[in-house]
Design a protein around this motif. Structure first.
Motif, PDB file in Angstrom:
ATOM      1  N   VAL A 163       0.810  -1.224   0.000  1.00 35.03           N
ATOM      2  CA  VAL A 163       0.000   0.000   0.000  1.00 35.03           C
ATOM      3  C   VAL A 163       0.845   1.277   0.000  1.00 35.03           C
ATOM      4  CG1 VAL A 163      -1.688   1.344   1.312  1.00 35.03           C
ATOM      5  CG2 VAL A 163      -2.030  -1.116   0.981  1.00 35.03           C
ATOM      6  N   PRO A 164       1.903   1.409   0.823  1.00 39.04           N
ATOM      7  CA  PRO A 164       2.696   2.658   0.801  1.00 39.04           C
ATOM      8  C   PRO A 164       3.281   2.966  -0.570  1.00 39.04           C
ATOM      9  CG  PRO A 164       3.196   1.391   2.769  1.00 39.04           C
ATOM     10  CD  PRO A 164       2.353   0.502   1.905  1.00 39.04           C
ATOM     11  N   LEU A 165       3.775   1.950  -1.282  1.00 39.48           N
ATOM     12  CA  LEU A 165       4.332   2.177  -2.612  1.00 39.48           C
ATOM     13  C   LEU A 165       3.250   2.633  -3.584  1.00 39.48           C
ATOM     14  CD1 LEU A 165       6.763   2.022  -4.532  1.00 39.48           C
ATOM     15  CD2 LEU A 165       6.168  -0.392  -4.942  1.00 39.48           C
ATOM     16  N   LEU A 166       2.076   2.053  -3.490  1.00 38.71           N
ATOM     17  CA  LEU A 166       0.974   2.446  -4.366  1.00 38.71           C
ATOM     18  C   LEU A 166       0.594   3.909  -4.164  1.00 38.71           C
ATOM     19  CD1 LEU A 166      -1.379  -0.682  -4.068  1.00 38.71           C
ATOM     20  CD2 LEU A 166       0.353  -0.186  -5.810  1.00 38.71           C
ATOM     21  N   ARG A 167       0.731   4.404  -2.950  1.00 42.26           N
ATOM     22  CA  ARG A 167       0.360   5.788  -2.640  1.00 42.26           C
ATOM     23  C   ARG A 167       1.423   6.796  -3.069  1.00 42.26           C
ATOM     24  NH1 ARG A 167      -2.036   5.141   3.558  1.00 42.26           N
ATOM     25  NH2 ARG A 167      -4.088   4.290   2.988  1.00 42.26           N
ATOM     26  N   SER A 168       2.695   6.438  -2.969  1.00 50.43           N
ATOM     27  CA  SER A 168       3.754   7.439  -3.159  1.00 50.43           C
ATOM     28  C   SER A 168       4.448   7.392  -4.513  1.00 50.43           C
ATOM     29  CB  SER A 168       4.813   7.292  -2.064  1.00 50.43           C
ATOM     30  OG  SER A 168       5.525   6.066  -2.212  1.00 50.43           O
ATOM     31  N   TYR A 169       4.367   6.275  -5.224  1.00 48.55           N
ATOM     32  CA  TYR A 169       5.150   6.131  -6.449  1.00 48.55           C
ATOM     33  C   TYR A 169       4.688   7.084  -7.551  1.00 48.55           C
ATOM     34  CZ  TYR A 169       6.935   4.358 -10.840  1.00 48.55           C
ATOM     35  OH  TYR A 169       7.517   4.278 -12.073  1.00 48.55           O
ATOM     36  N   ARG A 170       5.654   7.712  -8.204  1.00 51.70           N
ATOM     37  CA  ARG A 170       5.410   8.558  -9.369  1.00 51.70           C
ATOM     38  C   ARG A 170       6.409   8.183 -10.456  1.00 51.70           C
ATOM     39  NH1 ARG A 170       1.880   9.010  -6.477  1.00 51.70           N
ATOM     40  NH2 ARG A 170       0.771  10.849  -5.693  1.00 51.70           N
ATOM     41  N   GLN A 171       5.926   7.962 -11.658  1.00 50.30           N
ATOM     42  CA  GLN A 171       6.788   7.590 -12.777  1.00 50.30           C
ATOM     43  C   GLN A 171       7.486   8.837 -13.314  1.00 50.30           C
ATOM     44  OE1 GLN A 171       4.821   5.126 -15.641  1.00 50.30           O
ATOM     45  NE2 GLN A 171       6.575   5.034 -17.042  1.00 50.30           N
ATOM     46  N   VAL A 172       8.788   8.910 -13.141  1.00 51.17           N
ATOM     47  CA  VAL A 172       9.573  10.076 -13.538  1.00 51.17           C
ATOM     48  C   VAL A 172      10.040   9.954 -14.986  1.00 51.17           C
ATOM     49  CG1 VAL A 172      11.675  11.410 -13.073  1.00 51.17           C
ATOM     50  CG2 VAL A 172      10.315  10.468 -11.164  1.00 51.17           C
ATOM     51  N   HIS A 173      10.544   8.787 -15.338  1.00 50.19           N
ATOM     52  CA  HIS A 173      11.067   8.559 -16.694  1.00 50.19           C
ATOM     53  C   HIS A 173      10.035   7.780 -17.500  1.00 50.19           C
ATOM     54  CE1 HIS A 173      15.000   9.903 -15.303  1.00 50.19           C
ATOM     55  NE2 HIS A 173      14.876   9.082 -14.277  1.00 50.19           N
ATOM     56  N   TYR A 174       9.660   8.292 -18.652  1.00 51.00           N
ATOM     57  CA  TYR A 174       8.641   7.618 -19.448  1.00 51.00           C
ATOM     58  C   TYR A 174       8.724   8.071 -20.900  1.00 51.00           C
ATOM     59  CZ  TYR A 174       6.370  12.062 -18.247  1.00 51.00           C
ATOM     60  OH  TYR A 174       6.112  13.396 -18.034  1.00 51.00           O
ATOM     61  N   LYS A 175       8.117   7.264 -21.772  1.00 50.95           N
ATOM     62  CA  LYS A 175       7.981   7.619 -23.179  1.00 50.95           C
ATOM     63  C   LYS A 175       6.646   8.331 -23.375  1.00 50.95           C
ATOM     64  CE  LYS A 175       8.384   3.341 -24.571  1.00 50.95           C
ATOM     65  NZ  LYS A 175       8.522   2.129 -25.414  1.00 50.95           N
ATOM     66  N   ARG A 176       6.577   9.196 -24.354  1.00 53.63           N
ATOM     67  CA  ARG A 176       5.356   9.957 -24.625  1.00 53.63           C
ATOM     68  C   ARG A 176       4.643   9.391 -25.855  1.00 53.63           C
ATOM     69  NH1 ARG A 176       5.299  14.717 -21.756  1.00 53.63           N
ATOM     70  NH2 ARG A 176       7.283  15.332 -20.802  1.00 53.63           N
TER      71      ARG A 176
END
Length: 421
Positions: free
Chosen positions: A196-209
């Motif tokens: 649960v903590p990871l689900l709440r805080s994770y943000r994808q910084v590197h990604y393809k558009r």
């Protein structure tokens, strides 16, 4: 928490997922093979038990290896990584709970395969999250901390499970099989709480558009071909993956088959479980130490040390493992090197790949790792079934470790990069 005072919130929550999923990993390598053997013992001999267990591991690994490159490429688009992570985590969690159902040995083995696919697939996306939650300079430390805290944290529900399994019949009047089934419920709840903590805080910084979902799907298949080409032309990355393919085979096979092998040799289940519990306590400081030693001596140097150690471990298991005492020795030896080689392989790979295509690359990383597992467990199963000797089955994987070691030595370095960096 003071223990994590030098970690950011995202780093801490990422580490906590390893605490959660490692509980199922530990249960699957200790209690589950013994439980399966108990379900199937009336109709299958010891060699058959080892062969069937190895085949189940092979099928699960093959499924993950086939899925991850395509899904990994899709996950590299903004917002997708967490969606795929949740999907496979939920699948594994439901299957974990379903293993508590009173079913036949064949049905249980099928549910186990689904649980393993869900667990291992979620861990592929979890590994790729490493590039989003920290930087290259901290990657060895954070990756090692994940494995270290996973080892020690997983012992909490595990101790509760074995206390129930061994104490439940006498103290509570419960059937021993029911106590074992309840251990899956305890483990599933633990896994959920630390996810649960990871689900709440994770943000994808590197990604393809991309502009739309259709473009993502089309680009995924074009991207797979591009990534394969890029990996092949990057000699350092390609040789590392080939080396990883071979040496991680020994690691995964020892982990996957240790309890089944020990049980087939007639070693009491109490010794098997308690010895592998000791593995977790030994692995905690060892994994932390590996992260720090990598800063001093180089990541590749420490991986090489672990590969040599695993060659010795396989030889010990094949030639000397006969009694419970020797299994305890094996458990300690595995604990010394298991977390280190896994953590540093993950962090080294994370440093040398494009960050915005991390899932795509980790999908191929998983192919090399999972197909190695397919080859290792299949090799053990085939040799054991053909010769009737589990010892020869274990010994058959030693050559793969040696090949991996040689490939690491031959890996080209970047200009100005010291050996073993």
């Amino acid at each position: 928490m003071k223990l994590f005072s030098h970690h950011t919130r995202q780093e801490r929550d990422w580490i906590m997922y390893d605490v959660g999923n490692s509980a199922l990993v530990l249960l699957s390598t200790t209690v589950v093979p013994i439980y399966f053997n108990a379900l199937a013992a009336e109709t299958t001999d010891s060699a058959g038990l080892v062969a069937q267990w190895g085949m189940a591991q092979t099928v699960a690994s093959l499924i993950v290896a086939l899925l991850m490159p395509v899904l990994g490429s899709l996950a590299d688009y903004r917002g997708n990584k967490i969606k795929f992570f949740i999907g496979f985590f939920a699948t594994g969690l439901v299957a974990c709970f379903c293993q508590a159902l009173p079913v036949s040995a064949a049905v249980f083995l099928a549910i186990f395969v689904v649980a393993t696919v869900g667990l291992n697939s979620s861990m592929t996306f979890y590994d790729a999250m490493l590039v989003d939650i920290t930087d290259d300079e901290r990657m060895d430390d954070i990756s090692s901390a994940g494995f270290a805290w996973g080892y020690i944290g997983s012992t909490v529900p595990f101790v509760a499970c074995i206390a129930l399994i061994f104490g439940g019949p006498a103290l509570l009047g419960l059937d021993s099989m029911l106590c074992t089934q309840l251990s899956f419920v305890i483990t599933g709840i633990w896994w959920l709480c630390f996810t649960v903590p990871l689900l709440r805080s994770y943000r994808q910084v590197h990604y393809k558009r991309s502009e739309d979902a259709r473009a993502e799907v089309l680009d995924t298949f074009r991207g797979l071909a591009r990534t394969m080409r890029d990996i092949f032309h990057d000699r350092r990355l390609f040789v590392f993956l080939v080396a990883f393919f071979f040496y991680i085979d020994g690691v995964h096979t020892v982990i996957a088959m240790a309890t089944s092998y020990g049980s087939a040799l007639g070693i009491d289940s109490t010794h098997l479980i308690l010895a592998l519990l000791v593995t977790q306590f030994v692995a905690f400081p060892s994994a932390v130490a590996y992260g720090r030693l990598a800063d001093r001596f180089g990541t590749l140097t420490m991986i090489l040390v672990a590969v040599v150690a695993y060659c010795g471990i396989v030889g010990f298991a094949a030639f000397f493992l006969k009694t419970a005492t020797e299994f305890w020795v094996l458990a300690v030896l595995v604990g010394l090197f298991q977390g280190g080689i896994q953590a540093l392989s993950r962090s080294y790979f994370g440093k040398i790949i494009p960050k915005d295509r991390a899932n795509e690359y980790f999908g191929f990383y998983d192919i090399f790792g999972r197909y190695a597992s397919v080859m290792g467990t299949l090799l053990v199963s085939v040799v054991t079934a053909a010769t009737g000797s589990a010892e020869l089955g274990v010994l058959s994987i030693a050559i793969l470790l040696v090949v991996g070691f040689v490939m690491l030595l031959l890996m080209p370095k970047e200009h100005g990069e010291p050996a073993g960096a």
